[in-house]
Design an enzyme around this catalytic site. Structure first.
Site, PDB file in Angstrom:
ATOM      1  N   GLU A 158       0.826  -1.211   0.000  1.00 21.62           N
ATOM      2  CA  GLU A 158       0.000   0.000   0.000  1.00 21.62           C
ATOM      3  C   GLU A 158       0.862   1.264   0.000  1.00 21.62           C
ATOM      4  O   GLU A 158       0.609   2.219   0.752  1.00 21.62           O
ATOM      5  CB  GLU A 158      -0.967  -0.007   1.198  1.00 21.62           C
ATOM      6  CG  GLU A 158      -2.069  -1.028   1.045  1.00 21.62           C
ATOM      7  CD  GLU A 158      -3.205  -0.862   2.048  1.00 21.62           C
ATOM      8  OE1 GLU A 158      -4.343  -1.160   1.684  1.00 21.62           O
ATOM      9  OE2 GLU A 158      -2.936  -0.438   3.180  1.00 21.62           O
ATOM     10  N   GLU A 234      -6.548  -7.577  -1.475  1.00 22.97           N
ATOM     11  CA  GLU A 234      -7.122  -7.686  -0.132  1.00 22.97           C
ATOM     12  C   GLU A 234      -8.612  -7.405  -0.252  1.00 22.97           C
ATOM     13  O   GLU A 234      -9.013  -6.260  -0.461  1.00 22.97           O
ATOM     14  CB  GLU A 234      -6.498  -6.683   0.849  1.00 22.97           C
ATOM     15  CG  GLU A 234      -5.104  -7.004   1.318  1.00 22.97           C
ATOM     16  CD  GLU A 234      -4.622  -6.033   2.401  1.00 22.97           C
ATOM     17  OE1 GLU A 234      -5.481  -5.349   3.011  1.00 22.97           O
ATOM     18  OE2 GLU A 234      -3.402  -5.960   2.620  1.00 22.97           O
TER      19      GLU A 234
END
Length: 587
Positions: A158, A234
């Site tokens: 991320e 995710e």
């Protein structure tokens, strides 16, 4: 050539069309004796792959060391996954977030106030390179190119939510490639244009993270990469909890409907979490947006498998959805595991904490208090001690606050608590006479794991003054918790206790099985069973039981130790067959 490759709209595995149907399962959050069980349950739900982060801070606790045993025996976990017929996605960081202490970055690294984390700063990249020099050789045999189960490896994590140093991302990619990682590489970012642009790398797959609004997020992924696989790296099916906050849940119907949308769109998916597990010991992280908020011990996450490994409603709902798109084993869904019979444990021996600490060697003495990192205590507790030269009523001022929670004692009597989350810096106290002893017990409640505050110092963060006069002459010491057998336990008849103390009791087990430690009447502290550090408890909630893995127990006598920081209304605890993670807050 990597085993997993891409086409204009999907993946090929060894040249054949392949859809990743994965679930997150962090080996370091699950007792090693339970890995086989959890992996089998992943296969039975219909998963063909499992995903895991790698916590750098545990694998390299000191510079130049490498830990790959017990809870951290990743090569064994990979062998077990392969034996179960599962592929693996590896996410080595360097940063992992994961609601994990410091986002997985080692304390010895982030304690350097001048280092620029997650950038091309050579102090950061050189440290990661040295870590990979140690870590990758024992992992390379487990890559698919060498006959192992690992089909893809993630670059950073991320990153688009943190920075835009593309040279740094390229360095991480090159560091993996030059050390023998031939497999497909992917990035992982929140599925919006800004984050995807900042966190992606040419030539790698761009994974997106989201929990809902599936069509919108898949469209953002496709806009970012007009060709290639759609991959939700995710798919958030639950959420994590903070002390003092709600217990987050998500209905199985809602999550399964979004999983169906993902698979119907032809996307590959990694379910986060398939099985959350537990933040054992001092491993939980924290968030700090407007205020500091530490994460609870349980990482149940309202996942498909509960913290104890039992299939929950999502397990069965997801199995039904997956069966519409991929083969699911023609075997019965697993049943819940046996639980220990209800057991009451009397903690009839105790050892007060502060008197014990005063007898130990190893204190650091100086004019001013030092941080816990400077003490060499990156987790747990530290005790600070000095004398107050003036008597009377006044304000005790802690410049810069505390990291993260401080209990203050004058001549051994508790006079108050300061908390980082409340931005506390002052405490009104009465000093009975000049030269009275001031002691401050500080708890590191977990390192921030997301955003710019990773590496924020712990302990006393600046000068301490009373009535405007700065106090000098400090004795600072870490609180050793690695040898509970050395504690001076004595029989205790007390039904209540109001000073920090260790409490110890034994209980009998006929057949070891999973159980949950309930602590009615206890306030805040730590728990160990047979020396295994279960983690933190706090009556603030939402979590009110601690998971005790069956493999921690043994037939016959078992040992329970609590470090209670405040007070208890009794000296008993319960081992129960049902977890209590707090009232459900459906989202």
């Amino acid at each position: 050539m990597p085993a997993l490759t891409t086409t204009s709209d999907g993946f090929l595995l060894h040249g054949e069309p392949f859809r990743i149907i994965s679930g997150a399962l962090h080996y370091f959050r699950v007792h090693p004796d339970q890995w086989t069980d959890r992996l089998r349950k992943a296969r039975l739900m219909g998963l063909n792959t499992v995903e895991t982060y790698l916590p750098w801070n545990l694998h390299e606790p000191e510079p130049g060391t490498l830990v790959l045993d017990g809870l951290l025996d990743l090569p064994r976990f990979l062998r077990l996954a392969q034996a179960e017929g599962l592929h693996v996605l590896l996410r080595p960081g360097p940063y992992i977030c994961a609601e994990w202490d410091g986002g997985g970055l080692p304390a010895w690294l982030v304690s350097d106030p001048d280092i620029r984390l997650r950038t091309s700063d050579p102090r950061f990249t050189d440290a990661f390179d040295r870590y990979l020099d140690q870590l990758l050789p024992p992992l390379l045999p487990h890559l698919a190119a060498n006959g192992g189960p690992v089909i893809a490896v993630q670059v950073e994590n991320e990153y688009g939510a943190y920075g835009d140093d593309t040279a740094y991302l390229a360095h991480v990619e090159e560091a993996l490639r030059t050390r023998g990682v031939e497999e497909l590489l992917f990035t992982c970012d929140q599925a919006n244009a800004k984050h995807l642009a900042a966190g992606s790398l040419p030539g790698t797959v761009s994974g997106g993270t989201f929990g809902g609004r599936v069509d919108e997020h898949l469209a953002a992924l496709r806009a970012h990469r007009p060709e290639g696989p759609l991959f939700c790296s995710e798919f958030w099916i639950g959420w994590f909890d903070h002390w003092g906050g709600p217990h987050h849940t998500r209905s199985a119907e809602n999550a399964a409907a979004d999983l169906d949308r993902l698979l119907a769109a032809g996307a590959s998916v990694n379910i986060y979490m398939f099985h959350g597990g537990t933040n054992f010991g001092f491993t939980n992280g924290a968030n700090h947006h407007h205020t500091y908020a530490p994460t609870v011990t349980s990482y149940d996450y309202d996942a498909a498998l509960a913290e104890s490994g039992d299939p929950g409603p999502k397990y069965h709902a997801f199995r039904d959805v997956i069966a519409r798109y991929a083969p699911v084993p023609d075997e019965p869904a697993p049943a819940p595991s046996p639980k220990l019979p209800l057991t009451t444990v009397a903690l009839d021996r105790r050892a007060p904490l502060l008197p014990h600490l005063r007898t130990l060697e190893g204190a650091v003495r100086g004019e001013d208090p030092v941080t816990m990192d400077e003490l060499g205590a990156p987790t747990g507790y530290a005790l600070y001690r000095t004398t107050v030269p003036a008597a009377g009523d006044g304000l005790l001022h802690f410049a810069g606050g505390v990291g993260d929670r401080a209990q203050v004692f004058v001549d051994g009597a508790s006079v108050g608590v300061l908390e980082r989350e409340r931005h506390d810096e002052t405490l009104p106290v009465r000093v009975p006479y000049a030269g009275a002893t001031l002691e401050v017990l500080v708890e590191n409640q977990g390192g921030v794991n997301y955003g710019p505050r990773i590496g924020a110092p712990k302990g006393l963060l600046g000068p301490v003054s009373f009535q405007g006069t700065v106090l000098h002459g400090w004795e600072c010491r870490p609180v050793p918790l690695d040898d509970l057998e050395a504690l001076p336990f004595e029989p205790s008849e007390a039904t209540s206790d109001a000073v920090p103390a260790f409490h110890r009791g034994t209980f009998e087990v006929e057949t070891p099985a999973d159980t949950f430690l309930a602590l009615p009447g206890w306030t805040k502290g730590q728990a160990w069973v047979n020396g295994f550090h279960l983690g933190r408890y706090w009556n603030r909630g939402p979590q009110h039981t601690l998971y005790v893995p069956g493999p921690v127990l043994r037939p016959g006598a078992n040992d329970l130790v609590l470090l209670e920081l405040h007070a208890t209304t009794g000296t008993r605890v319960q081992l129960t067959d049902t977890p209590d993670l707090g009232p459900e807050n459906h989202s």
